[in-house]
Design a protein around this motif. Structure first.
Motif, PDB file in Angstrom:
ATOM      1  N   THR A   1       6.806   9.576   2.712  1.00  0.00           N
ATOM      2  CA  THR A   1       7.478   9.859   3.988  1.00  0.00           C
ATOM      3  C   THR A   1       7.500   8.617   4.867  1.00  0.00           C
ATOM      4  O   THR A   1       8.537   8.269   5.451  1.00  0.00           O
ATOM      5  N   ALA A   2       6.377   7.917   4.955  1.00  0.00           N
ATOM      6  CA  ALA A   2       6.296   6.714   5.777  1.00  0.00           C
ATOM      7  C   ALA A   2       7.223   5.623   5.244  1.00  0.00           C
ATOM      8  O   ALA A   2       7.893   4.932   6.019  1.00  0.00           O
ATOM      9  N   PHE A   3       7.292   5.483   3.920  1.00  0.00           N
ATOM     10  CA  PHE A   3       8.159   4.478   3.304  1.00  0.00           C
ATOM     11  C   PHE A   3       9.629   4.766   3.619  1.00  0.00           C
ATOM     12  O   PHE A   3      10.381   3.871   4.013  1.00  0.00           O
TER      13      PHE A   3
ATOM     14  N   ALA B   1       0.833  -1.204   0.000  1.00  0.00           N
ATOM     15  CA  ALA B   1       0.000   0.000   0.000  1.00  0.00           C
ATOM     16  C   ALA B   1       0.866   1.252   0.000  1.00  0.00           C
ATOM     17  O   ALA B   1       0.550   2.238  -0.692  1.00  0.00           O
ATOM     18  N   LEU B   2       1.943   1.212   0.760  1.00  0.00           N
ATOM     19  CA  LEU B   2       2.859   2.366   0.768  1.00  0.00           C
ATOM     20  C   LEU B   2       3.439   2.605  -0.620  1.00  0.00           C
ATOM     21  O   LEU B   2       3.489   3.735  -1.092  1.00  0.00           O
ATOM     22  N   LEU B   3       3.900   1.530  -1.258  1.00  0.00           N
ATOM     23  CA  LEU B   3       4.484   1.689  -2.598  1.00  0.00           C
ATOM     24  C   LEU B   3       3.457   2.141  -3.613  1.00  0.00           C
ATOM     25  O   LEU B   3       3.777   2.903  -4.532  1.00  0.00           O
ATOM     26  N   ALA B   4       2.222   1.707  -3.457  1.00  0.00           N
ATOM     27  CA  ALA B   4       1.166   2.197  -4.347  1.00  0.00           C
ATOM     28  C   ALA B   4       0.984   3.698  -4.138  1.00  0.00           C
ATOM     29  O   ALA B   4       0.816   4.458  -5.108  1.00  0.00           O
ATOM     30  N   GLY B   5       1.048   4.139  -2.889  1.00  0.00           N
ATOM     31  CA  GLY B   5       0.961   5.569  -2.599  1.00  0.00           C
ATOM     32  C   GLY B   5       2.155   6.331  -3.138  1.00  0.00           C
ATOM     33  O   GLY B   5       2.020   7.424  -3.682  1.00  0.00           O
ATOM     34  N   VAL B   6       3.349   5.745  -3.009  1.00  0.00           N
ATOM     35  CA  VAL B   6       4.559   6.375  -3.545  1.00  0.00           C
ATOM     36  C   VAL B   6       4.429   6.534  -5.056  1.00  0.00           C
ATOM     37  O   VAL B   6       4.783   7.567  -5.622  1.00  0.00           O
TER      38      VAL B   6
END
Length: 193
Positions: A28-30, A14-19
């Motif tokens: 930022t979270a990644f 999900a983080l990478l999809a957001g990135v």
């Protein structure tokens, strides 16, 4: 603040999809999640803090650019990111070792490496004599062997790296290195008082 805390709890995919879509909170979270691991790997390979920082930054930039192509079926986000980091760090280390090693450059490189140690003036004469003998012996062996010896002993190249740099088969690189070291060693032993 709620946006960042939600992103920090998200899974890697999900983080990478957001990135990939330019989500600042996900990016930022990644980075926060993996910055210490990326930096640690870069530092272990480069052994230079400043260089490791540069490699880490470039690794995150490349991950950001390639995030849309990440496929969770092929491996975890951490493995993917560390692979990017490892490849970058190795490329940087190799690029720093790529020095010209023919003709005058070989002589300069050998001369600079075999110079005496200024911290031990009592050994300066002996070290200078040994350095001069080693440089002279390197000039006496075939140039291809001398290059292989310098690449391996001074620049730290493996036989495989010598093979690639010299554009020769791996077996030939090993043979040149072995023969060059043998010739250098035998010549220095013969000259010993």
């Amino acid at each position: 603040m709620e946006l960042y805390s939600r992103a920090e709890r998200a899974d890697d995919a999900a983080l990478l999809a957001g990135v990939a879509v330019g989500d600042d909170a996900a990016t930022t979270a990644f980075v926060r999640r993996y910055q210490s691991r990326v930096f640690g790997l870069a530092l272990s390979i480069t052994r230079d803090r400043g260089l490791a920082e540069d490699v880490s930054q470039e690794a995150f930039l490349r991950a950001w650019r390639a995030a849309s192509g990440y496929d969770a079926r092929r491996g975890s986000a951490l493995t993917w990111l560390l692979t990017i980091t490892r490849n970058l760090a190795i490329d940087v280390v190799r690029a720093r070792r790529l020095l010209p090693v023919d003709g005058e450059a070989l002589e300069r490189l050998v001369g600079e490496t075999l110079e005496d140690d200024p911290r031990s003036p009592e050994n300066a004469a002996g070290i200078e004599l040994e350095s001069a003998r080693a440089r002279a012996r390197l000039r006496e062996i075939p140039p291809a062997q001398a290059r292989a010896v310098v690449l391996a002993t001074i620049l730290g190249c493996t036989a495989a790296e010598i093979s690639r740099r010299e554009d020769i088969p791996l077996g030939t690189a090993k043979t040149r290195l072995r023969a060059g070291l043998r010739a250098l060693r035998s010549g220095l032993v013969e000259e010993s008082p």
